[in-house]
Structures are given as structure tokens and as C-alpha cells.
Write an enzyme that holds these catalytic residues in place. Sequence first.
Site, PDB file in Angstrom:
ATOM      1  CE  LYS A 197      -0.432   0.168   5.006  1.00  0.00           C
ATOM      2  NZ  LYS A 197      -0.987  -0.634   6.102  1.00  0.00           N
ATOM      3  NE  ARG A 209      -6.655   1.385  11.492  1.00  0.00           N
ATOM      4  CZ  ARG A 209      -5.499   1.057  10.928  1.00  0.00           C
ATOM      5  NH1 ARG A 209      -4.455   1.846  11.067  1.00  0.00           N
ATOM      6  NH2 ARG A 209      -5.371  -0.033  10.224  1.00  0.00           N
ATOM      7  CE1 TYR A 252      16.214  31.647   7.013  1.00  0.00           C
ATOM      8  CE2 TYR A 252      16.076  29.304   6.465  1.00  0.00           C
ATOM      9  CZ  TYR A 252      16.049  30.634   6.074  1.00  0.00           C
ATOM     10  OH  TYR A 252      15.855  30.942   4.776  1.00  0.00           O
ATOM     11  CG  MET A 255      11.900  24.788   1.421  1.00  0.00           C
ATOM     12  SD  MET A 255      11.063  26.128   0.571  1.00  0.00           S
ATOM     13  CE  MET A 255      10.232  26.958   1.917  1.00  0.00           C
TER      14      MET A 255
HETATM   15  C1  PLP Z   1      -0.387  -1.868   6.598  1.00  0.00           C
HETATM   16  C2  PLP Z   1      -1.103  -3.086   6.929  1.00  0.00           C
HETATM   17  C3  PLP Z   1      -0.438  -4.295   7.162  1.00  0.00           C
HETATM   18  C4  PLP Z   1       1.072  -4.395   7.200  1.00  0.00           C
HETATM   19  O1  PLP Z   1       1.549  -3.971   8.462  1.00  0.00           O
HETATM   20  P1  PLP Z   1       3.132  -3.953   8.786  1.00  0.00           P
HETATM   21  O2  PLP Z   1       3.201  -3.509  10.183  1.00  0.00           O
HETATM   22  O3  PLP Z   1       3.735  -2.975   7.838  1.00  0.00           O
HETATM   23  O4  PLP Z   1       3.626  -5.328   8.551  1.00  0.00           O
HETATM   24  C5  PLP Z   1      -1.198  -5.422   7.371  1.00  0.00           C
HETATM   25  N1  PLP Z   1      -2.565  -5.372   7.380  1.00  0.00           N
HETATM   26  C6  PLP Z   1      -3.234  -4.228   7.207  1.00  0.00           C
HETATM   27  C7  PLP Z   1      -4.714  -4.230   7.237  1.00  0.00           C
HETATM   28  C8  PLP Z   1      -2.531  -3.048   6.977  1.00  0.00           C
HETATM   29  O5  PLP Z   1      -3.201  -1.905   6.794  1.00  0.00           O
END
Ligand code: PLP
Length: 371
Positions: A31, A130, A262, A310
Site C-alpha cells: 500500500k 479503528r 536560521y 527548506m
Molecule cells: C499496513 C497493513 C499491514 C502491514 O503492516 P506492517 O506492520 O507494515 O507489517 C497489514 N494489514 C493491514 C490491514 C494493513 O493496513
Amino acid sequence: MLKAAVDLNSIRDNFLFLRKKTQSRIMAVVKADAYGHGLKEVSISLASAGAETFGVGTVREGLLLRNCLDRVHIYSLLGPMEEEDYQIIRSRRIIPFIHSWEQLKALSEFSRTCTEKIPVALKLETGMNRLGFRGSDLEMLLELWNNCQGLELDMLASHLALTDDPMKQDKVKKQLEIFMKYCRAFANKGLEFKKSIANSAALIDCPETHLDMVRPGIALYGDNPVRSSSLRSKGQGLVQAMHITAPVLAVHELKAGEGVSYGLCFTAPKDMRIAVIGCGYAHNYSRMLSNRGWMFYQGERLPVLGRVCMQLTVLDATCVPGISAGEKVHVLGGSGENSISAGDTARWWGTVAYEVFCLLGRNPREYIRRG
Ligand SMILES: *Cc1c(COP(=O)(O)O)cnc(C)c1O
């Protein structure tokens, strides 16, 4: 100016390392553009190492992945959010995680226009609070499921709130218990499905969570998810794939008593040599790293002096007399014991390796493929 080099062989090796730790199917979580490493390149590389199942975030990401891998299984962990997602789920064979009544209703209605059943993964809430159906939804969910003729239950899934701390293993056990109870309720109705709850940390340190499918993300990219626990050795062997370099733009002296950058919030306690680096918060190198971060140059760690700007950051280069403009320093990575891991940078930044990868990975990337 900043360049992210992604070593695809490391990602493949990490996958094979995880492969040895479990008998279960592996969903490679890619993802958010593969945690900033590049969805397409990472997924093709993983597929060539034997990965058959992938987890993307949005359905749209699933569409991008389908365009480069035709035969793999693709799950969308967020499920449909936009109107057009339903059509994509069907035409591009994406299995959505469904976490709400609204999604379920919309997908069920959409499925009436389809000739084949649409496989879905139901996301169950077991303690993270969640997303997901709750215990109190279960009865209605089971009842309603009979009316969802166009849908096929592919998987029940839940997500762990923590795993890397053995002191909190009881919380993991608790989530697993609740999850198994919910799974039994579905099984008692004669339904068949896969079960999945483990993330990277659970894959590494909690075999009883593996079930039918594990879902590692961060470990694929080489962060040791159990680094801060007594189980750290179980994740040793993972290799960070992302190496970030930035150019040295100038090297000059800073006299005792002079300030730098800065706010002049760093004052030289003695005569020093400083290097000005072409890297700043515009490249997602956070201003939180002011006076806290370190970069890597030829086996040494050089501390950030004063405010990250920056597009510029100043380093203390007193210990490396040879450093000169035109060379590169490592913002992330390097080699040897002083190399900089995403976990190190995360600690200085006040965040986690996930965010370091996602943000720094947005810089122009190049890929290393060996052999
Ligand atoms: C991101 C995610 C994972 C992977 O988690 P990691 O801690 O990166 O291994 C697994 N399941 C779901 C639903 C996620 O959103």
C-alpha cells in the site's frame, strides 16, 4: 537533489527471509506506493521471487497493480471509497476489505448487475478500534450475509494494534481470541473462508497468529519490526532497501562562537568544519531533525547542526577532513555499523520507520537490480 535508491534484491531477500518463517500464504503489503518504494517495481520484483498475493491500500492502487501483474491476487485493504471503485473491483478482480455497512450494501447492490460472485474480505474489529465490524454487528452481519447472494466470503481479517512488545503479548492473545470467536460464529453457519490477522511483527514473533494468511509490510522493506524488544534477533537478517543520498554543496569553517542556519540555534563551541547539504524539509527531510538528525559519510556519522532549512541542511564535518563539495552523503543507508536505518532516523524525528520510508521515498527514485 535528493535521490532514493531502492535495492530490489534486498526486498526480494526480505520476502524470502519471511517466507522461511511461515507455512501460511503471504500477502505482500504494498500500500501507499509500497511504503514509498514504488508500487510497480517492488511488486514485479516480489512476484518474480514467488509472491502471489498483494495488499494495496485503495482500489485505485489495485488498478495500477493489476495493469502490471495479471495473475496475482490483489486485496484492497481500504476497500471501495469512490463510486467508480465498484466497477474496478469487478473488472480488475480486486478483493476488497469491507469494514462498514455502507460498503457492504453498496457492493451487494452492485453485485446484482454482475454474472459472477464478487469475493470479499470482511474486516472485523477486535481491539484496535479503528475500522471493522464489531462484535455487536455480528448477528446482523451473519443474517444479512444470506441476502448478499452476489458476494462470496473469501476471508475474515482483523488488524493487530501491537505485537513488538513481549510485555504486551497478552493484548495480542486477546485480539486473537476475539478474532477466533468471530470466525467460529461464521464457520458455524457453514461458511468457508480464510483467516488473517498477522502483520510483520506478528509474522516474526507470534506464530500462533499466522492462520491462513500473513500480511507483512514494513519487514519487506527491511525494517526490523521487533527491533525494540527482546525478540530483536528474530528480525535480524532483514536488510533495508532504501538508500537516500544528497549532495555536499559547500564545506567551510565555523569559528568558535559563531552560529549557523536560521535562528542561529546552534553555536560552535570550538572551531569546526561544516558541510552544507542539498537536502531539506522540501524533500521531506523533516525540520524536526534540526539539531537532532545524523547523516552518513565514509563510515562516519555527521550530526545535523541548527535548523533543517527548506532545501539545505548543515552538518558537522569536523571529523572528516577530506569531505568536499560535489560529493554525496547518505541521508538514509550507507554501509557498516554507522549506516543509518529508517528506525534511527525515526527515533531522531520522533516518528516510526513507516513514515520515514513513505516521506523520503517520495523523492526521485532509481532502482538497483543485481543479478
Ligand atoms: C499496513 C497493513 C499491514 C502491514 O503492516 P506492517 O506492520 O507494515 O507489517 C497489514 N494489514 C493491514 C490491514 C494493513 O493496513
